[in-house]
Design a protein around this motif. Structure first.
Motif, PDB file in Angstrom:
ATOM      1  N   PHE A   1      -2.692  -5.384  17.232  1.00 22.16           N
ATOM      2  CA  PHE A   1      -2.846  -6.743  16.686  1.00 22.16           C
ATOM      3  C   PHE A   1      -1.671  -7.652  17.063  1.00 22.16           C
ATOM      4  O   PHE A   1      -1.636  -8.803  16.648  1.00 22.16           O
ATOM      5  CB  PHE A   1      -2.889  -6.678  15.147  1.00 22.16           C
ATOM      6  CG  PHE A   1      -4.248  -6.418  14.540  1.00 22.16           C
ATOM      7  CD1 PHE A   1      -5.087  -7.465  14.190  1.00 22.16           C
ATOM      8  CD2 PHE A   1      -4.678  -5.120  14.299  1.00 22.16           C
ATOM      9  CE1 PHE A   1      -6.328  -7.237  13.604  1.00 22.16           C
ATOM     10  CE2 PHE A   1      -5.919  -4.878  13.707  1.00 22.16           C
ATOM     11  CZ  PHE A   1      -6.743  -5.939  13.362  1.00 22.16           C
TER      12      PHE A   1
ATOM     13  N   ASN B   1      -0.475  -6.936  -1.727  1.00 27.54           N
ATOM     14  CA  ASN B   1      -1.297  -7.246  -0.571  1.00 27.54           C
ATOM     15  C   ASN B   1      -2.668  -6.601  -0.746  1.00 27.54           C
ATOM     16  O   ASN B   1      -2.777  -5.387  -0.912  1.00 27.54           O
ATOM     17  CB  ASN B   1      -0.667  -6.671   0.706  1.00 27.54           C
ATOM     18  CG  ASN B   1      -1.549  -6.941   1.921  1.00 27.54           C
ATOM     19  OD1 ASN B   1      -1.708  -8.082   2.331  1.00 27.54           O
ATOM     20  ND2 ASN B   1      -2.160  -5.896   2.479  1.00 27.54           N
ATOM     21  N   GLU B   2      -3.707  -7.413  -0.710  1.00 27.32           N
ATOM     22  CA  GLU B   2      -5.088  -6.930  -0.655  1.00 27.32           C
ATOM     23  C   GLU B   2      -5.375  -5.813  -1.652  1.00 27.32           C
ATOM     24  O   GLU B   2      -5.663  -4.667  -1.261  1.00 27.32           O
ATOM     25  CB  GLU B   2      -5.441  -6.477   0.762  1.00 27.32           C
ATOM     26  CG  GLU B   2      -5.268  -7.565   1.802  1.00 27.32           C
ATOM     27  CD  GLU B   2      -5.824  -7.190   3.172  1.00 27.32           C
ATOM     28  OE1 GLU B   2      -6.260  -6.045   3.346  1.00 27.32           O
ATOM     29  OE2 GLU B   2      -5.826  -8.051   4.059  1.00 27.32           O
TER      30      GLU B   2
ATOM     31  N   TYR C   1     -10.168 -12.189   8.306  1.00 34.80           N
ATOM     32  CA  TYR C   1     -10.413 -11.725   9.678  1.00 34.80           C
ATOM     33  C   TYR C   1     -11.844 -11.977  10.130  1.00 34.80           C
ATOM     34  O   TYR C   1     -12.082 -12.373  11.256  1.00 34.80           O
ATOM     35  CB  TYR C   1     -10.115 -10.216   9.789  1.00 34.80           C
ATOM     36  CG  TYR C   1      -8.650  -9.909   9.635  1.00 34.80           C
ATOM     37  CD1 TYR C   1      -7.809  -9.920  10.744  1.00 34.80           C
ATOM     38  CD2 TYR C   1      -8.089  -9.651   8.391  1.00 34.80           C
ATOM     39  CE1 TYR C   1      -6.454  -9.670  10.616  1.00 34.80           C
ATOM     40  CE2 TYR C   1      -6.734  -9.408   8.251  1.00 34.80           C
ATOM     41  CZ  TYR C   1      -5.923  -9.417   9.366  1.00 34.80           C
ATOM     42  OH  TYR C   1      -4.579  -9.193   9.242  1.00 34.80           O
TER      43      TYR C   1
ATOM     44  N   TRP D   1       0.765  -1.253   0.000  1.00 32.39           N
ATOM     45  CA  TRP D   1       0.000   0.000   0.000  1.00 32.39           C
ATOM     46  C   TRP D   1       0.794   1.301   0.000  1.00 32.39           C
ATOM     47  O   TRP D   1       0.209   2.372  -0.063  1.00 32.39           O
ATOM     48  CB  TRP D   1      -0.986   0.057   1.168  1.00 32.39           C
ATOM     49  CG  TRP D   1      -1.891  -1.122   1.263  1.00 32.39           C
ATOM     50  CD1 TRP D   1      -2.048  -2.131   0.354  1.00 32.39           C
ATOM     51  CD2 TRP D   1      -2.795  -1.431   2.336  1.00 32.39           C
ATOM     52  NE1 TRP D   1      -2.991  -3.032   0.780  1.00 32.39           N
ATOM     53  CE2 TRP D   1      -3.454  -2.640   2.010  1.00 32.39           C
ATOM     54  CE3 TRP D   1      -3.107  -0.813   3.547  1.00 32.39           C
ATOM     55  CZ2 TRP D   1      -4.412  -3.218   2.828  1.00 32.39           C
ATOM     56  CZ3 TRP D   1      -4.056  -1.395   4.378  1.00 32.39           C
ATOM     57  CH2 TRP D   1      -4.692  -2.587   4.028  1.00 32.39           C
TER      58      TRP D   1
ATOM     59  N   GLU E   1      -1.897   0.936  12.655  1.00 27.44           N
ATOM     60  CA  GLU E   1      -3.031   0.267  12.004  1.00 27.44           C
ATOM     61  C   GLU E   1      -3.765   1.265  11.101  1.00 27.44           C
ATOM     62  O   GLU E   1      -4.917   1.608  11.314  1.00 27.44           O
ATOM     63  CB  GLU E   1      -3.934  -0.375  13.064  1.00 27.44           C
ATOM     64  CG  GLU E   1      -5.180  -1.084  12.544  1.00 27.44           C
ATOM     65  CD  GLU E   1      -4.974  -2.020  11.357  1.00 27.44           C
ATOM     66  OE1 GLU E   1      -3.938  -2.704  11.284  1.00 27.44           O
ATOM     67  OE2 GLU E   1      -5.855  -2.032  10.475  1.00 27.44           O
TER      68      GLU E   1
HETATM   69  C1  FCB Z   1      -5.181  -6.105   6.634  1.00 27.55           C
HETATM   70  C2  FCB Z   1      -3.879  -5.450   6.228  1.00 27.55           C
HETATM   71  C3  FCB Z   1      -2.874  -5.359   7.339  1.00 27.55           C
HETATM   72  C4  FCB Z   1      -3.516  -5.038   8.667  1.00 27.55           C
HETATM   73  C5  FCB Z   1      -4.669  -5.970   8.939  1.00 27.55           C
HETATM   74  C6  FCB Z   1      -5.352  -5.735  10.265  1.00 27.55           C
HETATM   75  O1  FCB Z   1      -6.206  -5.630   5.824  1.00 27.55           O
HETATM   76  O2  FCB Z   1      -3.292  -6.159   5.163  1.00 27.55           O
HETATM   77  O3  FCB Z   1      -1.912  -4.416   6.977  1.00 27.55           O
HETATM   78  O4  FCB Z   1      -3.878  -3.725   8.706  1.00 27.55           O
HETATM   79  O5  FCB Z   1      -5.624  -5.848   7.919  1.00 27.55           O
END
Ligand code: FCB
Length: 460
Positions: free
Chosen positions: A429, A166-167, A297, A123, A420
């Motif tokens: 976390f 990532n994501e 999650y 990101w 976060e």
């Molecule tokens: C995900 C992210 C990570 C972190 C977790 C809680 O979406 O990849 O960086 O913030 O959530």
């Protein structure tokens, strides 16, 4: 540990972090600005007004963090490379001091017996690329592949496992859709173009990694397990739209080389203009991967809703005629996320059922919980809720494996309490508590639990 699920030898337990969330040292050794540096300066963007300028000071203390990983007994550590350290302006020659840092980190991990898992993009886009359009522009996809090639040229011989993005859902929809993440804008078709260019960037980077001879490469997606609130037809259709936006618009191009079937129903007029898509893109995006990383999650339950914005010209890409309904009666983490481990098992088995042989081996590349951790008088953090969360999700992983899902590893988010994103330092976390003013690391009860769980599960 007696009732801890058994995993075979070779199953990989890991822990994860990302560059902007832990490194700090944002002005050091020639690093350029990223979109998160800029976004953090915007009033109200980050809940506690903080930034990643210091974070966990990992850039300076990385040896201490490698020692924590070695002591934990994990076989893998997932970290990310900050693109602005490698190419401070997002283009051009490599900044050797930036690359040296990751070479040292990888060498230290290997020496400690921990396999590094390298994410190229978590990101932190170089700000100059955002100024030129960011992911809305196809040029960013090309730049990303050039950056991937630079990192692979230096680390390809010793770094065994590479994750391109990532994501990308978060990059596209939180970054350009609702503006909760950097660069913090709310757009319609340009956000869909960003999603597409992220996929194209992934495909181009896969090519660059293959050309450099890397051993294993894939992507990490945050996939959702979506349920309709009722069996009514309108709620079932809403669930398909939610699944399209969260999962299928990513998995169909990546795994099947086709666009999601329900995209017109999901985006209406916004997806009609497709000039960001080119012939050949799907072949590029669907290049075979060695694994698929899944970050999980919490699940979603959704029901039908009208367009929030009836005028398509003003609609954002996250306006898809569904809304989430609450999950009463289950525990929620400090993020407000319902804890439903069974949904992880269902997500994994449904992916297997949907994609069959097209599904590469899976890794859980993130799973964990934010809890209201506070050190007790003796300094220890008794995070029983996190232990229960991790244990129940590991059990779900074991169940999915028992049902035949080829899932090879599980990674806890996160090794350390960290920045976060839009929550700043207000959500923790970590398996390891970080006292942010001093940087002092203190393993929590969950760290000791995970260490014992790994040891027990790998005992002969
Ligand atoms: C995900 C992210 C990570 C972190 C977790 C809680 O979406 O990849 O960086 O913030 O959530």
């Amino acid at each position: 540990m007696s009732d801890f699920p058994a995993f075979p030898p070779g199953f990989e337990f890991g822990a994860a972090t990302s560059a902007y969330q832990i490194e700090g040292a944002t002005g050091k050794d020639g690093r350029g600005p990223s979109i998160w540096d800029t976004f953090c300066l915007r009033g109200g963007a980050i809940r506690d007004g903080s930034s990643g300028d210091t974070a966990c000071d990992h850039y300076r203390r990385h040896r201490e963090d490698v020692a924590l990983l070695a002591d934990l007994g994990v076989s893998t550590y997932r970290f990310s490379v900050a693109w602005p350290r490698i190419q401070p302006s997002g283009a051009g020659p490599v900044n050797p001091r930036g690359l040296d840092f990751y070479a040292r980190l990888v060498d230290d991990l290997l020496a400690a017996g921990v396999t590094p898992v390298l994410t190229l993009y978590h990101w932190d886009l170089p700000q100059p690329l955002e100024d030129a359009g960011g992911w809305r522009s196809r040029d960013t996809s090309e730049r990303f592949a050039q950056y991937a090639a630079l990192v692979a040229a230096r680390l390809g011989d010793r770094e065994p496992r590479w994750i391109t993005l990532n994501e990308p859902w978060c990059s596209a929809f939180l970054g350009y859709g609702n503006g909760e993440h950097a660069p913090g804008v709310s757009e319609g078709t340009p956000a869909l173009a960003a999603a597409h260019h992220l996929l194209v960037g992934h495909g181009l980077a896969m090519g660059a990694l293959r050309a450099a001879g890397v051993r294993e490469a894939g992507i990490a997606l945050n996939l959702d397990h979506v349920s309709p609130a009722t069996p009514r037809a309108d709620d079932l259709a809403a669930a398909v739209r939610a699944e399209t936006q969260r999962n299928v618009m990513w998995t169909e191009p990546l795994l099947e080389g086709r666009y999601a079937a329900a995209e017109s129903d999901t985006w209406g007029e916004l997806i009609e203009c497709q000039d960001f898509r080119r012939d050949g893109d799907l072949a590029l995006v669907s290049a075979p991967m060695d694994f698929l990383g899944i970050n999980y999650y919490t699940p979603s339950t959704v029901r039908a809703a009208p367009w929030r914005e009836p005028d398509p010209a003003r609609r954002t890409a996250m306006d898809n005629r569904f809304e989430a309904v609450p999950h009463p009666g289950v525990r929620h983490t400090a993020m407000g996320w319902p804890v439903v481990p069974g949904a992880l098992r269902q997500l994994l088995t449904s992916l297997r059922d949907r994609y069959g042989a097209r599904l590469p081996p899976l890794h859980i590349t993130e799973n964990g919980s934010a809890e209201h951790d506070a050190p007790a008088a003796d300094g220890t953090v008794h995070d029983a809720e996190r232990i229960a969360y991790l244990e129940s999700h590991l059990r779900a992983v074991a169940e999915a494996r028992a049902e035949g899902v080829d899932l090879r590893g599980y990674t806890v988010w996160s090794l350390l309490d960290n920045f976060e994103w839009a929550y700043g330092y207000s959500r923790r976390f970590g398996l390891v508590h970080v006292d942010f003013p001093t940087g002092t690391r203190t393993p929590k009860a969950s760290y000791h639990w995970y260490k014992a769980a790994i040891a027990a599960s790998q005992a002969p």
